[in-house]
Motif scaffolding. Structure first.
Motif, PDB file in Angstrom:
ATOM      1  N   THR A 308      -6.783 -26.116  14.183  1.00 33.83           N
ATOM      2  CA  THR A 308      -5.784 -26.730  13.318  1.00 33.83           C
ATOM      3  C   THR A 308      -4.424 -26.099  13.581  1.00 33.83           C
ATOM      4  O   THR A 308      -3.392 -26.779  13.600  1.00 33.83           O
ATOM      5  CB  THR A 308      -6.180 -26.553  11.840  1.00 33.83           C
ATOM      6  N   GLU A 309      -4.419 -24.787  13.828  1.00 38.17           N
ATOM      7  CA  GLU A 309      -3.171 -24.054  14.056  1.00 38.17           C
ATOM      8  C   GLU A 309      -2.461 -24.459  15.349  1.00 38.17           C
ATOM      9  O   GLU A 309      -1.289 -24.121  15.528  1.00 38.17           O
ATOM     10  CB  GLU A 309      -3.453 -22.546  14.083  1.00 38.17           C
ATOM     11  N   GLN A 352      -9.260  -7.614  25.214  1.00 44.42           N
ATOM     12  CA  GLN A 352     -10.402  -7.575  24.291  1.00 44.42           C
ATOM     13  C   GLN A 352     -11.231  -8.857  24.350  1.00 44.42           C
ATOM     14  O   GLN A 352     -12.208  -9.009  23.615  1.00 44.42           O
ATOM     15  CB  GLN A 352      -9.914  -7.354  22.849  1.00 44.42           C
ATOM     16  N   GLY A 353     -10.845  -9.786  25.215  1.00 45.55           N
ATOM     17  CA  GLY A 353     -11.600 -11.023  25.368  1.00 45.55           C
ATOM     18  C   GLY A 353     -11.203 -12.131  24.420  1.00 45.55           C
ATOM     19  O   GLY A 353     -11.863 -13.163  24.356  1.00 45.55           O
ATOM     20  N   GLU A 354     -10.082 -11.944  23.695  1.00 47.21           N
ATOM     21  CA  GLU A 354      -9.652 -12.973  22.745  1.00 47.21           C
ATOM     22  C   GLU A 354      -8.758 -13.994  23.428  1.00 47.21           C
ATOM     23  O   GLU A 354      -7.888 -13.649  24.229  1.00 47.21           O
ATOM     24  CB  GLU A 354      -8.902 -12.347  21.566  1.00 47.21           C
ATOM     25  N   VAL A 355      -8.952 -15.263  23.071  1.00 46.72           N
ATOM     26  CA  VAL A 355      -8.135 -16.347  23.617  1.00 46.72           C
ATOM     27  C   VAL A 355      -6.806 -16.396  22.867  1.00 46.72           C
ATOM     28  O   VAL A 355      -6.778 -16.483  21.633  1.00 46.72           O
ATOM     29  CB  VAL A 355      -8.862 -17.696  23.492  1.00 46.72           C
ATOM     30  N   HIS A 383      -3.132 -15.956  18.042  1.00 47.59           N
ATOM     31  CA  HIS A 383      -4.411 -15.270  18.251  1.00 47.59           C
ATOM     32  C   HIS A 383      -5.519 -16.113  17.626  1.00 47.59           C
ATOM     33  O   HIS A 383      -5.612 -16.239  16.409  1.00 47.59           O
ATOM     34  CB  HIS A 383      -4.367 -13.873  17.635  1.00 47.59           C
ATOM     35  N   THR A 384      -6.372 -16.696  18.469  1.00 50.02           N
ATOM     36  CA  THR A 384      -7.345 -17.687  18.002  1.00 50.02           C
ATOM     37  C   THR A 384      -8.551 -17.086  17.291  1.00 50.02           C
ATOM     38  O   THR A 384      -9.199 -17.760  16.504  1.00 50.02           O
ATOM     39  CB  THR A 384      -7.880 -18.515  19.189  1.00 50.02           C
ATOM     40  N   GLY A 385      -8.890 -15.830  17.622  1.00 52.01           N
ATOM     41  CA  GLY A 385     -10.139 -15.267  17.104  1.00 52.01           C
ATOM     42  C   GLY A 385     -11.347 -15.698  17.897  1.00 52.01           C
ATOM     43  O   GLY A 385     -12.467 -15.293  17.595  1.00 52.01           O
ATOM     44  N   ILE A 397     -15.135 -21.044  26.402  1.00 51.01           N
ATOM     45  CA  ILE A 397     -15.280 -20.311  25.145  1.00 51.01           C
ATOM     46  C   ILE A 397     -16.656 -19.665  25.135  1.00 51.01           C
ATOM     47  O   ILE A 397     -17.677 -20.350  25.238  1.00 51.01           O
ATOM     48  CB  ILE A 397     -15.112 -21.242  23.926  1.00 51.01           C
ATOM     49  N   SER A 398     -16.663 -18.344  24.992  1.00 52.06           N
ATOM     50  CA  SER A 398     -17.949 -17.645  24.977  1.00 52.06           C
ATOM     51  C   SER A 398     -18.490 -17.548  23.566  1.00 52.06           C
ATOM     52  O   SER A 398     -19.695 -17.614  23.358  1.00 52.06           O
ATOM     53  CB  SER A 398     -17.805 -16.246  25.586  1.00 52.06           C
ATOM     54  N   ASP A 399     -17.592 -17.396  22.583  1.00 48.21           N
ATOM     55  CA  ASP A 399     -18.033 -17.285  21.195  1.00 48.21           C
ATOM     56  C   ASP A 399     -16.848 -16.921  20.335  1.00 48.21           C
ATOM     57  O   ASP A 399     -15.786 -16.575  20.838  1.00 48.21           O
ATOM     58  CB  ASP A 399     -19.106 -16.196  21.040  1.00 48.21           C
ATOM     59  N   ARG A 400     -17.037 -16.988  19.032  1.00 49.42           N
ATOM     60  CA  ARG A 400     -16.136 -16.266  18.167  1.00 49.42           C
ATOM     61  C   ARG A 400     -16.288 -14.800  18.518  1.00 49.42           C
ATOM     62  O   ARG A 400     -17.389 -14.318  18.763  1.00 49.42           O
ATOM     63  CB  ARG A 400     -16.528 -16.460  16.701  1.00 49.42           C
ATOM     64  N   LYS A 401     -15.181 -14.087  18.577  1.00 50.96           N
ATOM     65  CA  LYS A 401     -15.276 -12.672  18.952  1.00 50.96           C
ATOM     66  C   LYS A 401     -16.301 -11.941  18.097  1.00 50.96           C
ATOM     67  O   LYS A 401     -17.092 -11.142  18.578  1.00 50.96           O
ATOM     68  CB  LYS A 401     -13.915 -11.998  18.777  1.00 50.96           C
ATOM     69  N   LYS A 402     -16.295 -12.223  16.804  1.00 50.41           N
ATOM     70  CA  LYS A 402     -17.196 -11.504  15.905  1.00 50.41           C
ATOM     71  C   LYS A 402     -18.634 -11.951  16.078  1.00 50.41           C
ATOM     72  O   LYS A 402     -19.540 -11.332  15.542  1.00 50.41           O
ATOM     73  CB  LYS A 402     -16.755 -11.728  14.457  1.00 50.41           C
TER      74      LYS A 402
END
Length: 510
Positions: A308-309, A352-355, A383-385, A397-402
């Protein structure tokens, strides 16, 4: 010369060039009474009448107008009658609970609240200064056809809509999208996906969701026809594709699953073969699903990635000429990538692998949340997370970082494991999560919903994965569920699925 970009540009062109063409075919079963077929000239008249009605109510420029509605011609017209005439539209997810809607109305300080008649009872306690249940009675109060609307100067940096995120971990945040954000996103959507005045677009995607990904604007400006679908149903989608000659639609993987299920029972050739193209987003679909779209439906599969952002377009994946002669499985592997950056967008993955994304479509900020805005936009990048990788210009996309599972020091993408399990013929839905383990820190756990009549046990599914994945990526346990927790927009709520396994621990990692 430079003129300000405005969302009204799209309807102004449609009225001028395609005024006599049927622009919107409303859902015939609207509880508020259907508006039926509307020419683009009539849509423009309705938008002006709505703006004049807001003038009559004393709703000034910049004030917020919230609308909680299923897909409808009224909702789509409000994108122009509200945002196109100097106010700010707040399209609210109709699946939210009353307390969630109340929070959005209060946090946005909406002056006007419009409520779908089907939601009038559950949302009866939610109020704004002017509250209306959508229908013929509210139409008489909201649409003033006897007065010309006031003209307000609109800067392209002005907020056009505030779209609230689904709020899976906290209160939802209001994403401020400007006229410039929406204008450029919409034009890029039309460009990348080859939209034209010959298109017939079926609104399977909720219009509240990132403003229908910008396609209500883009396709209006190009004179395409909009077919409004109130509620998603696989068989009904196929019927409307057949009845209206639909060429274009969008949806999450769950929508695709409904269509494929309905197609398996369709009497005769599946409608739209070699004519329909479909944009999928929300989650990377399994490669097997991409192949089925091409083989069973004969539709062109396309994918975008965004939030959305980002209005939402960030990356685009559409079949390239170089892929035409590849075997179906190889082509599907390329198509499940999130895609290459959209024109004018910059996408990178940090250490850190964040998109991270930088583009003209990135939000102005979160409504009245300066700290959260600064955090999301720090360093001049959004910062998408999301975690991902870039290779040959394409984002995966590998995953949500968390949500990355770290087991024995190795990172495991839950999406990769889910994709493998989806290939099992008995699996309907799956969510892969990390659970605590004293030896490995975390191990991989699969939560599985079987297809009706499907049969598989834990050992069989684990063996299925071990034949296709590295041993450390394969689940060490499988639990069978009747359903999986999802957000109101259909995304898996992995944090809820993980909670029982991490209960009582100070940290959500081990």
């Amino acid at each position: 010369m430079q003129t300000p970009l405005s969302v009204m540009d799209f309807l102004d062109r449609a009225e001028l060039v395609y005024g006599d063409r049927v622009g919107i075919v409303d859902e015939p079963l609207q509880p508020a009474s259907s508006w039926g077929e509307l020419s683009y000239r009539r849509v423009a008249e309705l938008a002006r009448a709505q703006a004049a009605g807001l003038d009559r109510l004393g709703v000034g420029p910049g004030e917020r107008v919230a609308i909680v509605s299923h897909n409808s011609a009224r909702l789509m017209t409000s994108m122009f009658g509200v945002s196109g005439h100097g106010r700010v539209l707040v399209p609210v997810n109709f699946r939210l609970r009353a307390d969630e809607v109340s929070y959005i109305v209060e946090q946005s300080r909406a002056s006007v609240l419009l409520v779908d008649p089907e939601l009038a009872e559950p949302l009866a306690g939610v109020k704004a200064r002017h509250t209306f249940v959508i229908g013929a009675e509210s139409d008489a109060l909201l649409y003033d056809f006897d007065s010309a609307p006031k003209r307000y100067e609109i800067a392209e940096s002005d907020t056009a809509t505030i779209n609230y995120t689904s709020g899976t971990t906290a209160r939802p945040k209001g994403v401020q999208l400007t006229h410039r954000n929406i204008w450029l996103n919409s034009v890029l959507m039309g460009l990348h996906f080859g939209a034209s005045d010959r298109d017939v677009y079926l609104h399977t995607l909720p219009m509240f969701h990132a403003n229908g990904w910008g396609l209500p604007f883009a396709l209006t400006g190009l004179g395409a026809q909009h077919i409004v679908l109130r509620k998603v149903d696989g068989a009904e989608i196929l019927r409307r594709v057949e009845r209206h000659g639909v060429t274009f639609l969008c949806g999450a993987p769950a929508v695709i699953a409904m269509v494929l299920e309905a197609a398996a029972e369709w009497d005769g050739p599946v409608p739209g073969r070699d004519r329909v193209r479909i944009i999928v987003a929300g989650a990377p679909p399994p490669t097997s699903v991409v192949q089925r779209i091409e083989s069973e439906l004969g539709w062109e599969f396309m994918q975008i990635y965004g939030l959305t952002e980002t209005s939402p377009l960030a990356t685009v994946n559409r079949g390239r000429a170089e892929w035409d002669d590849l075997p179906a499985a190889e082509r599907a592997e390329k198509l499940v990538q999130a895609g290459a950056p959209a024109l004018g967008s910059q996408v990178r993955v940090d250490a850190q692998g964040e998109v991270l994304i930088r583009s003209n479509q990135v939000l102005e900020g979160y409504w009245e949340q300066p700290q959260e805005s600064a955090e999301a936009l720090k360093g001049g990048w959004f910062h998408t997370g999301d975690g991902g990788t870039m290779a040959d210009g394409y984002l995966t996309i590998s995953d949500r970082k968390k949500d990355v599972i770290i087991t024995g020091g190795e990172n495991v993408s839950s999406i990769e494991v889910e994709d493998c399990l989806y290939d099992h013929p008995a699996v309907a839905e799956v969510a892969v999560i990390g659970v605590p383990d004293e030896k490995w820190g975390e191990t991989v756990k699969a939560l599985v919903v079987l297809k009706p009549g499907g049969s598989a046990d834990e050992a069989e599914l684990i063996a299925h994965c071990k034949q296709r994945l590295a041993g450390y990526k394969s689940p060490t346990s499988v639990e069978f569920r009747q359903e999986l927790a999802r957000t109101t927009t259909g995304k898996l709520q992995k944090f809820r699925l993980r909670e029982p396994y991490w209960e009582g621990r100070e940290r959500g990692v081990n």
